[in-house]
Design an enzyme around this catalytic site. Structure first.
Site, PDB file in Angstrom:
ATOM      1  N   LYS A  77      12.689  -4.179   7.585  1.00 25.08           N
ATOM      2  CA  LYS A  77      13.096  -4.041   6.178  1.00 25.08           C
ATOM      3  C   LYS A  77      14.283  -3.097   5.971  1.00 25.08           C
ATOM      4  O   LYS A  77      15.021  -3.239   5.001  1.00 25.08           O
ATOM      5  CB  LYS A  77      11.912  -3.554   5.331  1.00 25.08           C
ATOM      6  CG  LYS A  77      10.831  -4.601   5.138  1.00 25.08           C
ATOM      7  CD  LYS A  77       9.768  -4.099   4.163  1.00 25.08           C
ATOM      8  CE  LYS A  77       8.598  -5.048   4.068  1.00 25.08           C
ATOM      9  NZ  LYS A  77       7.605  -4.634   3.079  1.00 25.08           N
ATOM     10  N   ASP A 113       8.914  -5.584  -3.477  1.00 23.55           N
ATOM     11  CA  ASP A 113       7.607  -4.936  -3.266  1.00 23.55           C
ATOM     12  C   ASP A 113       7.220  -4.049  -4.457  1.00 23.55           C
ATOM     13  O   ASP A 113       6.119  -4.166  -4.991  1.00 23.55           O
ATOM     14  CB  ASP A 113       7.633  -4.070  -1.998  1.00 23.55           C
ATOM     15  CG  ASP A 113       7.490  -4.898  -0.726  1.00 23.55           C
ATOM     16  OD1 ASP A 113       6.910  -5.996  -0.776  1.00 23.55           O
ATOM     17  OD2 ASP A 113       7.967  -4.431   0.333  1.00 23.55           O
TER      18      ASP A 113
HETATM   19  P1  NAP Z   1       4.752   3.694   6.272  1.00 19.87           P
HETATM   20  O1  NAP Z   1       6.174   3.640   5.824  1.00 19.87           O
HETATM   21  O2  NAP Z   1       4.460   3.817   7.722  1.00 19.87           O
HETATM   22  O3  NAP Z   1       4.061   4.934   5.476  1.00 19.87           O
HETATM   23  C1  NAP Z   1       2.744   5.305   5.749  1.00 19.87           C
HETATM   24  C2  NAP Z   1       2.297   6.412   4.779  1.00 19.87           C
HETATM   25  O4  NAP Z   1       0.902   6.648   5.009  1.00 19.87           O
HETATM   26  C3  NAP Z   1       3.009   7.751   4.976  1.00 19.87           C
HETATM   27  O5  NAP Z   1       3.104   8.420   3.755  1.00 19.87           O
HETATM   28  C4  NAP Z   1       2.036   8.484   5.929  1.00 19.87           C
HETATM   29  O6  NAP Z   1       2.128   9.898   5.839  1.00 19.87           O
HETATM   30  C5  NAP Z   1       0.713   8.003   5.396  1.00 19.87           C
HETATM   31  N1  NAP Z   1      -0.351   8.050   6.396  1.00 19.87           N
HETATM   32  C6  NAP Z   1      -0.470   7.266   7.505  1.00 19.87           C
HETATM   33  N2  NAP Z   1      -1.599   7.590   8.187  1.00 19.87           N
HETATM   34  C7  NAP Z   1      -2.197   8.577   7.492  1.00 19.87           C
HETATM   35  C8  NAP Z   1      -3.390   9.334   7.674  1.00 19.87           C
HETATM   36  N3  NAP Z   1      -4.210   9.119   8.726  1.00 19.87           N
HETATM   37  N4  NAP Z   1      -3.718  10.275   6.748  1.00 19.87           N
HETATM   38  C9  NAP Z   1      -2.927  10.498   5.685  1.00 19.87           C
HETATM   39  N5  NAP Z   1      -1.766   9.833   5.455  1.00 19.87           N
HETATM   40  C10 NAP Z   1      -1.408   8.888   6.347  1.00 19.87           C
HETATM   41  O7  NAP Z   1       3.937   2.401   5.797  1.00 19.87           O
HETATM   42  P2  NAP Z   1       4.219   1.501   4.498  1.00 19.87           P
HETATM   43  O8  NAP Z   1       5.148   0.402   4.853  1.00 19.87           O
HETATM   44  O9  NAP Z   1       4.588   2.418   3.400  1.00 19.87           O
HETATM   45  O10 NAP Z   1       2.790   0.820   4.240  1.00 19.87           O
HETATM   46  C11 NAP Z   1       1.702   1.575   3.743  1.00 19.87           C
HETATM   47  C12 NAP Z   1       0.545   0.673   3.327  1.00 19.87           C
HETATM   48  O11 NAP Z   1       0.933  -0.170   2.248  1.00 19.87           O
HETATM   49  C13 NAP Z   1       0.012  -0.261   4.424  1.00 19.87           C
HETATM   50  O12 NAP Z   1      -1.404  -0.241   4.378  1.00 19.87           O
HETATM   51  C14 NAP Z   1       0.518  -1.623   4.017  1.00 19.87           C
HETATM   52  O13 NAP Z   1      -0.333  -2.662   4.437  1.00 19.87           O
HETATM   53  C15 NAP Z   1       0.500  -1.501   2.503  1.00 19.87           C
HETATM   54  N6  NAP Z   1       1.429  -2.459   1.866  1.00 19.87           N
HETATM   55  C16 NAP Z   1       0.889  -3.427   1.070  1.00 19.87           C
HETATM   56  C17 NAP Z   1       1.727  -4.358   0.483  1.00 19.87           C
HETATM   57  C18 NAP Z   1       1.140  -5.436  -0.394  1.00 19.87           C
HETATM   58  O14 NAP Z   1       1.824  -6.439  -0.630  1.00 19.87           O
HETATM   59  N7  NAP Z   1      -0.053  -5.278  -0.917  1.00 19.87           N
HETATM   60  C19 NAP Z   1       3.126  -4.305   0.696  1.00 19.87           C
HETATM   61  C20 NAP Z   1       3.636  -3.285   1.502  1.00 19.87           C
HETATM   62  C21 NAP Z   1       2.772  -2.357   2.092  1.00 19.87           C
HETATM   63  P3  NAP Z   1       3.142  10.754   6.794  1.00 19.87           P
HETATM   64  O15 NAP Z   1       4.492  10.736   6.106  1.00 19.87           O
HETATM   65  O16 NAP Z   1       2.535  12.095   6.842  1.00 19.87           O
HETATM   66  O17 NAP Z   1       3.167  10.062   8.133  1.00 19.87           O
END
Ligand code: NAP
Length: 290
Positions: A77, A113
Site C-alpha cells: 500500500k 479504507d
Molecule cells: P499495522 O500498520 O501493522 O499497525 C498495527 C498497529 O497495532 C500498531 O499501532 C501497533 O502498535 C499495534 N499493535 C500490534 N500488535 C500489538 C499488541 N500486541 N499490543 C498492542 N498494540 C499492538 O497494521 P494495520 O495495517 O494498521 O492493520 C491493523 C488491523 O486493522 C489489522 O487487524 C487489520 O486486519 C485491520 N484492518 C481491517 C480492515 C477492514 O477492511 N476491516 C482494513 C485494514 C486493516 P505499535 O506501533 O506499537 O507496533
C-alpha cells in the site's frame, strides 16, 4: 451517476483485480464478482499474487493488459505510490493507496479504507460524529486512514493510544491543524476511555487465530459507549463480546471491508455499489471458513 457509460476495456469487459502477497485468502474477488453480477457489468475481478520485487512491472502491466483498476493490499500500500501518475490528496496525506483507477493509461491512486470505515460507522452505529470524543487504539496504517477520515467529521477530540506512544505523538503532531488530537500510551487509557463516546480498535490484537486477546481492559468502558473493531475475522472479537456484555453498542470491521470495496467499485464503474450483495458474498465466505 448510473447514466454514465461504464468504462469497459476494448475487449468489452471490465478487468479488475487485487495485488498482494499473500493473496490466496483475499475476500475481495468474491465481493467484487458479486457486485459485477448484481449490476450486470460484464467483467472479472482476479487475484494477483505480486511480490515486492514484481510490483513496478505489475503496475506497468495494468495499462498494457487494459485493467480498469486494481486494489492493492498488504504489503504494497505504501510502495505502490511511487509507480502512479497521480495520488488523491487524502491518500497522499494518509501515506497509502489501496485503490488504483486506470483512466486511458493514466493511473490514479486513492485510499478508500478510512472513508469506507467512516461510512460504515455512520450508517451502522453513529450517524453523527461531530462533537464526539473518540479513542483510537493503534497508530499504524489502518489507524492513519481512519483518523484522517474521522477528522473531516468534526469530532470534539480524537485520542490516539498506541503501544509505542511515540508513533501516536508523531501522528498527532503531523495532523494538529486538522482537529483536536491527543496522544497517549495504552497505560494512560484509564484516563480517557471513561469519557469516550466511541472507542475504535485499529490494532490487530484479537484477530484470528489469536481470538482470546483483547487490546483493552473493558472494565473501563461505561455502558452506552460505542465500541468498534476494524477486525472482521472473527466478526465478534473478544473486545466486542465483552463490550456488549457491559451494555455498549458494538460495530465490527465487516462494514469497513465492504465499504472500502464499495468506494473502489464506484470509482471504477461510476455506478452505485450494490452494498447488500457485496456484504452477503463476504458473509458467505466467512461462514464457509468456520
Ligand atoms: P499495522 O500498520 O501493522 O499497525 C498495527 C498497529 O497495532 C500498531 O499501532 C501497533 O502498535 C499495534 N499493535 C500490534 N500488535 C500489538 C499488541 N500486541 N499490543 C498492542 N498494540 C499492538 O497494521 P494495520 O495495517 O494498521 O492493520 C491493523 C488491523 O486493522 C489489522 O487487524 C487489520 O486486519 C485491520 N484492518 C481491517 C480492515 C477492514 O477492511 N476491516 C482494513 C485494514 C486493516 P505499535 O506501533 O506499537 O507496533
Amino acid at each position: 451517476m448510473s447514466n454514465l457509460a461504464v468504462p469497459v476495456s476494448s475487449s468489452g469487459s471490465m478487468l479488475l483485480g487485487v495485488m498482494g502477497d499473500p493473496i490466496a485468502h483475499s475476500k475481495s474477488p468474491v465481493m467484487h464478482q458479486a457486485a459485477l453480477r448484481q449490476t450486470g457489468i460484464p467483467g472479472d475481478y482476479v487475484r494477483l499474487h505480486i511480490t515486492a520485487d514484481q510490483l513496478g512491472e505489475a503496475i506497468l502491466s495494468i495499462r498494457t493488459l487494459g485493467f480498469r483498476g486494481v486494489n492493492v493490499t498488504v504489503p504494497h500500500k505504501v510502495k505502490v505510490m511511487a509507480f502512479l501518475d497521480e495520488i488523491d490528496p487524502a491518500a497522499a496525506a494518509v501515506g497509502a493507496v489501496n485503490t488504483i483507477v486506470n483512466n486511458n493509461g493514466r493511473l490514479t491512486g486513492y485510499n478508500t479504507d478510512g472513508i469506507g470505515y467512516i461510512r460504515s460507522l455512520k450508517e451502522e452505529a453513529v450517524p453523527e460524529l461531530s462533537g464526539k470524543t473518540v479513542v483510537v487504539l493503534g497508530a499504524g496504517g489502518a489507524a492513519r486512514g481512519v483518523i484522517h477520515a474521522l477528522l473531516t467529521e468534526g469530532p470534539r477530540t480524537v485520542i490516539v493510544a498506541n503501544r509505542t506512544k511515540e508513533t501516536a505523538s508523531k501522528l498527532c503532531e503531523e495532523w494538529q491543524k486538522l482537529g483536536s488530537l491527543e496522544a497517549c500510551s495504552l497505560e494512560e487509557l484509564s484516563e480517557w476511555v471513561p469519557q469516550a463516546d466511541v472507542v475504535i480498535n485499529t490494532t490487530s490484537v484479537g484477530m484470528s487465530p489469536r481470538i482470546e486477546e483483547s487490546p483493552l481492559d473493558t472494565s473501563l468502558l461505561p455502558g452506552g459507549t460505542v465500541v468498534s473493531d476494524l477486525i472482521y475475522n472473527p466478526l465478534k472479537t473478544r473486545l466486542l463480546r465483552e463490550a456488549e456484555l457491559r451494555g455498549c453498542r458494538i460495530h465490527s470491521g465487516l462494514g469497513m471491508f465492504v465499504y472500502q470495496g464499495a468506494y473502489a467499485f464506484e470509482y471504477w464503474t461510476g455506478q452505485p455499489a450494490p452494498i447488500p450483495a457485496m456484504r452477503n458474498a463476504v458473509l458467505e465466505q466467512l461462514d464457509g471458513q468456520e
